[in-house]
Write a protein that holds these residues in place. Structure first.
Motif, PDB file in Angstrom:
ATOM      1  N   LEU A   6       8.937  35.221  35.781  1.00  0.00           N
ATOM      2  CA  LEU A   6       8.328  34.936  37.237  1.00  0.00           C
ATOM      3  C   LEU A   6       9.032  35.486  38.120  1.00  0.00           C
ATOM      4  N   ILE A   7      10.406  35.357  38.260  1.00  0.00           N
ATOM      5  CA  ILE A   7      11.409  36.125  38.846  1.00  0.00           C
ATOM      6  C   ILE A   7      10.954  37.646  39.095  1.00  0.00           C
ATOM      7  N   LEU A   8      10.954  38.220  38.031  1.00  0.00           N
ATOM      8  CA  LEU A   8      10.541  39.506  37.932  1.00  0.00           C
ATOM      9  C   LEU A   8       9.195  40.036  38.573  1.00  0.00           C
ATOM     10  N   GLY A   9       8.326  39.261  38.258  1.00  0.00           N
ATOM     11  CA  GLY A   9       6.928  39.160  39.028  1.00  0.00           C
ATOM     12  C   GLY A   9       7.174  39.187  40.635  1.00  0.00           C
ATOM     13  N   ILE A  10       8.004  38.395  40.987  1.00  0.00           N
ATOM     14  CA  ILE A  10       8.376  38.229  42.604  1.00  0.00           C
ATOM     15  C   ILE A  10       8.493  39.539  43.005  1.00  0.00           C
ATOM     16  N   LEU A  63       1.924  32.609  33.229  1.00  0.00           N
ATOM     17  CA  LEU A  63       0.831  31.635  33.223  1.00  0.00           C
ATOM     18  C   LEU A  63       0.688  31.097  31.858  1.00  0.00           C
ATOM     19  N   ALA A  64       1.225  31.727  30.711  1.00  0.00           N
ATOM     20  CA  ALA A  64       1.363  31.661  29.429  1.00  0.00           C
ATOM     21  C   ALA A  64       2.229  30.351  29.272  1.00  0.00           C
ATOM     22  N   ARG A  65       3.304  30.483  30.013  1.00  0.00           N
ATOM     23  CA  ARG A  65       4.423  29.570  29.543  1.00  0.00           C
ATOM     24  C   ARG A  65       4.782  28.601  30.808  1.00  0.00           C
ATOM     25  N   LEU A  66       4.009  28.540  31.870  1.00  0.00           N
ATOM     26  CA  LEU A  66       4.230  27.518  33.007  1.00  0.00           C
ATOM     27  C   LEU A  66       2.773  26.910  33.478  1.00  0.00           C
ATOM     28  N   PRO A  67       2.701  25.913  34.196  1.00  0.00           N
ATOM     29  CA  PRO A  67       1.273  25.320  34.693  1.00  0.00           C
ATOM     30  C   PRO A  67       1.262  26.321  35.884  1.00  0.00           C
ATOM     31  N   PRO A  73       2.583  28.844  43.113  1.00  0.00           N
ATOM     32  CA  PRO A  73       3.264  28.680  44.479  1.00  0.00           C
ATOM     33  C   PRO A  73       4.716  29.565  44.283  1.00  0.00           C
ATOM     34  N   VAL A  74       5.100  29.320  43.085  1.00  0.00           N
ATOM     35  CA  VAL A  74       6.632  30.248  43.043  1.00  0.00           C
ATOM     36  C   VAL A  74       6.435  31.491  43.390  1.00  0.00           C
ATOM     37  N   LEU A  75       5.553  32.079  42.598  1.00  0.00           N
ATOM     38  CA  LEU A  75       5.188  33.716  42.837  1.00  0.00           C
ATOM     39  C   LEU A  75       4.766  33.965  44.345  1.00  0.00           C
ATOM     40  N   THR A  76       3.911  33.216  44.852  1.00  0.00           N
ATOM     41  CA  THR A  76       3.559  33.468  46.189  1.00  0.00           C
ATOM     42  C   THR A  76       4.755  33.435  47.184  1.00  0.00           C
ATOM     43  N   ALA A  77       5.182  32.379  47.125  1.00  0.00           N
ATOM     44  CA  ALA A  77       6.244  31.789  48.144  1.00  0.00           C
ATOM     45  C   ALA A  77       7.328  32.846  47.913  1.00  0.00           C
ATOM     46  N   GLY A 109       9.562  23.435  49.805  1.00  0.00           N
ATOM     47  CA  GLY A 109       8.164  22.674  49.311  1.00  0.00           C
ATOM     48  C   GLY A 109       7.963  23.170  48.052  1.00  0.00           C
ATOM     49  N   VAL A 110       8.300  24.692  47.483  1.00  0.00           N
ATOM     50  CA  VAL A 110       8.029  24.948  46.291  1.00  0.00           C
ATOM     51  C   VAL A 110       9.128  24.256  45.172  1.00  0.00           C
TER      52      VAL A 110
END
Length: 118
Positions: A6-10, A63-67, A73-77, A109-110
């Motif tokens: 997710l961090i790499l995606g951000i 998404l395969a590993r997290l809800p 929210p984590v990615l967008t924020a 919030g996240v």
């Protein structure tokens, strides 16, 4: 590992945004059929486009590993906060206290949303 994806995606998403902005600053030209050489030589645009694709793939892997209600929210924020910081550092865009406060509130919030996810 799921958080690293997710961090790499951000960072991929935020870097893509910065590169597309760079691609639109003269003397570079927006890729068009009317100027194929301008389109081909606009490397920030093509690298940004590639990084957007990579960000999508990393998001799908997350998404395969997290809800969904955590990953999105984590990615967008994260991307919003990273782009705000990068745009200030790279393009010298304004970074008023309201932006800093907004980033803090979004991250808080996240953090609350993800507090129960391991």
């Amino acid at each position: 590992m799921k958080w690293m994806i997710l961090i790499l995606g951000i960072f991929s998403n935020a870097s893509a945004s910065v590169l597309v902005k760079m691609a639109m600053i003269p003397p570079r030209k927006f890729p068009s059929l009317g100027d194929p050489m301008g389109a081909i030589s606009n490397w920030p645009f093509w690298l940004g486009l590639f990084l957007y694709g990579l960000a999508f793939l990393l998001y799908a892997a997350a998404l395969a590993r997290l809800p969904l209600n955590v990953a999105h929210p984590v990615l967008t924020a994260g991307a919003v906060a990273t782009v705000a910081l990068m745009s200030s550092a790279i393009f010298r865009e304004p970074f008023p206290w309201t932006t800093a406060t907004g980033i803090f509130l979004v991250i808080a919030g996240v953090a609350l949303i993800t507090a129960r996810v391991g």
